[in-house]
Design a protein around this motif. Structure first.
Motif, PDB file in Angstrom:
ATOM      1  N   GLN A 135     -24.331  36.271  -8.951  1.00 23.34           N
ATOM      2  CA  GLN A 135     -24.094  37.682  -9.308  1.00 23.34           C
ATOM      3  C   GLN A 135     -22.621  37.952  -9.601  1.00 23.34           C
ATOM      4  OE1 GLN A 135     -25.526  40.113  -6.093  1.00 23.34           O
ATOM      5  NE2 GLN A 135     -27.563  39.222  -6.201  1.00 23.34           N
ATOM      6  N   ARG A 136     -21.748  37.007  -9.253  1.00 24.11           N
ATOM      7  CA  ARG A 136     -20.318  37.239  -9.507  1.00 24.11           C
ATOM      8  C   ARG A 136     -20.051  37.277 -11.008  1.00 24.11           C
ATOM      9  NH1 ARG A 136     -16.276  35.226 -11.558  1.00 24.11           N
ATOM     10  NH2 ARG A 136     -17.517  33.392 -12.081  1.00 24.11           N
ATOM     11  N   ARG A 137     -19.319  38.271 -11.434  1.00 21.17           N
ATOM     12  CA  ARG A 137     -18.935  38.349 -12.826  1.00 21.17           C
ATOM     13  C   ARG A 137     -17.443  38.652 -12.918  1.00 21.17           C
ATOM     14  NH1 ARG A 137     -22.563  38.629 -16.976  1.00 21.17           N
ATOM     15  NH2 ARG A 137     -20.586  38.136 -17.974  1.00 21.17           N
ATOM     16  N   VAL A 154     -14.611  40.734 -14.273  1.00 21.93           N
ATOM     17  CA  VAL A 154     -14.611  42.136 -14.688  1.00 21.93           C
ATOM     18  C   VAL A 154     -13.249  42.492 -15.277  1.00 21.93           C
ATOM     19  CG1 VAL A 154     -14.604  44.479 -13.731  1.00 21.93           C
ATOM     20  CG2 VAL A 154     -16.428  42.878 -13.105  1.00 21.93           C
ATOM     21  N   ARG A 155     -13.265  43.251 -16.366  1.00 19.22           N
ATOM     22  CA  ARG A 155     -12.004  43.682 -16.981  1.00 19.22           C
ATOM     23  C   ARG A 155     -11.778  45.185 -16.856  1.00 19.22           C
ATOM     24  NH1 ARG A 155     -13.322  39.065 -19.735  1.00 19.22           N
ATOM     25  NH2 ARG A 155     -11.557  37.662 -20.048  1.00 19.22           N
ATOM     26  N   ASP A 156     -12.820  45.915 -16.414  1.00 18.37           N
ATOM     27  CA  ASP A 156     -12.690  47.382 -16.258  1.00 18.37           C
ATOM     28  C   ASP A 156     -12.648  47.714 -14.772  1.00 18.37           C
ATOM     29  OD1 ASP A 156     -13.116  47.528 -19.057  1.00 18.37           O
ATOM     30  OD2 ASP A 156     -15.289  47.495 -18.722  1.00 18.37           O
ATOM     31  N   PHE A 157     -11.481  48.082 -14.294  1.00 20.00           N
ATOM     32  CA  PHE A 157     -11.292  48.329 -12.860  1.00 20.00           C
ATOM     33  C   PHE A 157     -11.227  49.816 -12.547  1.00 20.00           C
ATOM     34  CE2 PHE A 157     -10.052  43.979 -13.180  1.00 20.00           C
ATOM     35  CZ  PHE A 157     -10.326  43.427 -11.943  1.00 20.00           C
ATOM     36  N   SER A 158     -11.708  50.185 -11.344  1.00 20.69           N
ATOM     37  CA  SER A 158     -11.475  51.507 -10.772  1.00 20.69           C
ATOM     38  C   SER A 158     -10.093  51.483 -10.104  1.00 20.69           C
ATOM     39  CB  SER A 158     -12.565  51.776  -9.730  1.00 20.69           C
ATOM     40  OG  SER A 158     -12.119  52.709  -8.776  1.00 20.69           O
ATOM     41  N   ASP A 159      -9.488  52.676  -9.975  1.00 15.44           N
ATOM     42  CA  ASP A 159      -8.194  52.716  -9.269  1.00 15.44           C
ATOM     43  C   ASP A 159      -8.397  52.993  -7.771  1.00 15.44           C
ATOM     44  OD1 ASP A 159      -8.903  55.360  -9.240  1.00 15.44           O
ATOM     45  OD2 ASP A 159      -7.147  56.080 -10.364  1.00 15.44           O
ATOM     46  N   LYS A 160      -9.652  52.974  -7.320  1.00  8.56           N
ATOM     47  CA  LYS A 160      -9.947  53.236  -5.911  1.00  8.56           C
ATOM     48  C   LYS A 160      -9.202  52.237  -5.014  1.00  8.56           C
ATOM     49  CE  LYS A 160     -13.790  53.679  -2.726  1.00  8.56           C
ATOM     50  NZ  LYS A 160     -15.144  53.313  -2.404  1.00  8.56           N
ATOM     51  N   GLN A 161      -8.601  52.769  -3.954  1.00 15.70           N
ATOM     52  CA  GLN A 161      -7.813  51.910  -3.065  1.00 15.70           C
ATOM     53  C   GLN A 161      -8.701  51.007  -2.219  1.00 15.70           C
ATOM     54  OE1 GLN A 161      -4.353  51.541  -3.056  1.00 15.70           O
ATOM     55  NE2 GLN A 161      -4.755  52.658  -4.965  1.00 15.70           N
ATOM     56  N   ALA A 187     -16.644  39.905  -0.360  1.00 18.62           N
ATOM     57  CA  ALA A 187     -16.196  41.173   0.220  1.00 18.62           C
ATOM     58  C   ALA A 187     -16.763  42.371  -0.539  1.00 18.62           C
ATOM     59  CB  ALA A 187     -14.665  41.228   0.226  1.00 18.62           C
ATOM     60  N   GLY A 188     -17.350  42.129  -1.717  1.00 18.50           N
ATOM     61  CA  GLY A 188     -17.893  43.235  -2.508  1.00 18.50           C
ATOM     62  C   GLY A 188     -16.894  43.796  -3.502  1.00 18.50           C
ATOM     63  N   LEU A 189     -15.872  43.007  -3.813  1.00 18.16           N
ATOM     64  CA  LEU A 189     -14.884  43.430  -4.803  1.00 18.16           C
ATOM     65  C   LEU A 189     -15.035  42.575  -6.058  1.00 18.16           C
ATOM     66  CD1 LEU A 189     -11.859  43.790  -2.357  1.00 18.16           C
ATOM     67  CD2 LEU A 189     -13.196  45.656  -3.388  1.00 18.16           C
ATOM     68  N   VAL A 190     -14.303  42.939  -7.094  1.00 20.46           N
ATOM     69  CA  VAL A 190     -14.350  42.165  -8.336  1.00 20.46           C
ATOM     70  C   VAL A 190     -12.947  41.723  -8.727  1.00 20.46           C
ATOM     71  CG1 VAL A 190     -16.445  43.287  -9.183  1.00 20.46           C
ATOM     72  CG2 VAL A 190     -14.185  44.216  -9.811  1.00 20.46           C
ATOM     73  N   ALA A 191     -12.902  40.744  -9.609  1.00 19.41           N
ATOM     74  CA  ALA A 191     -11.620  40.164 -10.005  1.00 19.41           C
ATOM     75  C   ALA A 191     -11.674  39.706 -11.451  1.00 19.41           C
ATOM     76  CB  ALA A 191     -11.296  38.974  -9.104  1.00 19.41           C
ATOM     77  N   PRO A 236      -6.121  40.433 -10.923  1.00 17.05           N
ATOM     78  CA  PRO A 236      -6.349  41.812 -10.488  1.00 17.05           C
ATOM     79  C   PRO A 236      -7.609  41.863  -9.623  1.00 17.05           C
ATOM     80  CG  PRO A 236      -6.100  41.673 -12.885  1.00 17.05           C
ATOM     81  CD  PRO A 236      -6.239  40.284 -12.379  1.00 17.05           C
ATOM     82  N   VAL A 237      -7.538  42.645  -8.540  1.00 11.09           N
ATOM     83  CA  VAL A 237      -8.660  42.754  -7.598  1.00 11.09           C
ATOM     84  C   VAL A 237      -8.905  44.223  -7.277  1.00 11.09           C
ATOM     85  CG1 VAL A 237      -9.534  42.086  -5.319  1.00 11.09           C
ATOM     86  CG2 VAL A 237      -7.982  40.564  -6.535  1.00 11.09           C
ATOM     87  N   GLY A 238     -10.157  44.605  -7.216  1.00  9.49           N
ATOM     88  CA  GLY A 238     -10.482  45.978  -6.829  1.00  9.49           C
ATOM     89  C   GLY A 238     -11.959  46.228  -6.998  1.00  9.49           C
ATOM     90  N   TYR A 239     -12.308  47.511  -7.152  1.00 11.18           N
ATOM     91  CA  TYR A 239     -13.692  47.877  -7.453  1.00 11.18           C
ATOM     92  C   TYR A 239     -13.853  47.924  -8.964  1.00 11.18           C
ATOM     93  CZ  TYR A 239     -13.946  49.548  -2.619  1.00 11.18           C
ATOM     94  OH  TYR A 239     -13.922  49.647  -1.261  1.00 11.18           O
ATOM     95  N   PRO A 240     -15.058  47.671  -9.448  1.00  8.30           N
ATOM     96  CA  PRO A 240     -15.271  47.853 -10.886  1.00  8.30           C
ATOM     97  C   PRO A 240     -15.237  49.344 -11.228  1.00  8.30           C
ATOM     98  CG  PRO A 240     -17.347  47.308  -9.794  1.00  8.30           C
ATOM     99  CD  PRO A 240     -16.272  47.224  -8.748  1.00  8.30           C
TER     100      PRO A 240
END
Ligand code: IYR
Length: 217
Positions: free
Chosen positions: A31-33, A35-42, A160-164, A192-196
């Motif tokens: 399921q890992r993909r 991702v190039r579109d990130f949320s700015d959520k901390q 951890a449930g994040l994307v990169a 880059p690491v965060g939420y999609p």
């Protein structure tokens, strides 16, 4: 001097449990993909610290652990990195990459704009360490070791449930200067690491099936 050797008794499982676990882990990793579109959520820093501790469990040549993970959360430093990366990428997309390379990238729809370098709450910049100390003691199998650690890092990010995104602006020596890294370090990957983003999309690509990636002898 030989290390002290201590007993190693890792957890073990029944064959049936191993089958279940290996299937489930594969399904989860599949399921890992990227991702190039990130949320700015901390994201809490401790999650990132745990992810990096996990990356640091990777094997390395002569156990030299030839890696440094720089974590950038400062918006001003992220901005500097974006500006420098986009300058290099602009040059790459406008003449430095071969026609064949551009054709291979076309299905991904990438270009020189790298907004995610500012949007994502963290940039993890992985550096490889070529040698150690004043006396320049050698590290071994550095790209292999750091590549393995980066793989662990990506797995931990997913877990951890994040994307990169494994981003490789080229050349990327600007990271050395912006992050003021010492002479023995070279940038390896910019992640880059965060939420999609809520509307994040990924290409509908297919992974090679087992019979194309495994040969049984
Ligand atoms: N570094 C550029 C180009 C690029 C190269 C490869 I190979 C990719 O898989 C994706 C992009 C960029 O980041 O746009």
């Amino acid at each position: 001097m030989l290390y002290a050797f201590i007993p190693y008794r890792p957890q073990s499982f029944s064959e049936e449990d191993m089958l279940t676990r290996s299937r489930a882990f594969y399904a989860y990793m599949d399921q890992r993909r990227t991702v190039r579109d990130f949320s700015d959520k901390q994201v809490p820093l401790e999650i990132i610290e745990n992810i990096i501790k996990t990356a640091g469990t990777a094997p390395s040549g002569a156990h030299k652990q030839p890696w440094t993970f720089c974590v950038v959360q400062d918006p001003e430093i992220k901005r500097q990195i974006r500006i420098a990366a986009e300058e290099e990428e602009y040059q790459s997309y406008h003449g430095r990459m071969s026609e064949e390379w551009l054709q291979d990238l076309a299905p991904l729809g990438t270009d020189w704009h790298k907004p995610f370098l500012e949007t994502a709450p963290y940039l993890i910049v992985v550096f490889k360490r070529l040698y150690e100390g004043e006396e320049k003691r050698k590290n071994y199998y550095v790209p292999e070791s750091v590549g393995l650690a980066a793989g662990f890092l990506l797995a931990a990010i997913h877990h951890a449930g994040l994307v990169a995104l494994t981003h490789t602006p080229s050349p990327m020596n600007f990271l050395q200067h912006i992050l003021k890294r010492p002479d023995n370090e070279r940038p390896f990957l910019l992640i880059p690491v965060g939420y999609p983003a809520e509307d994040a999309q990924v290409p509908d690509l297919r992974r090679k099936p087992l019979n194309e990636i495994m040969q049984l002898y």
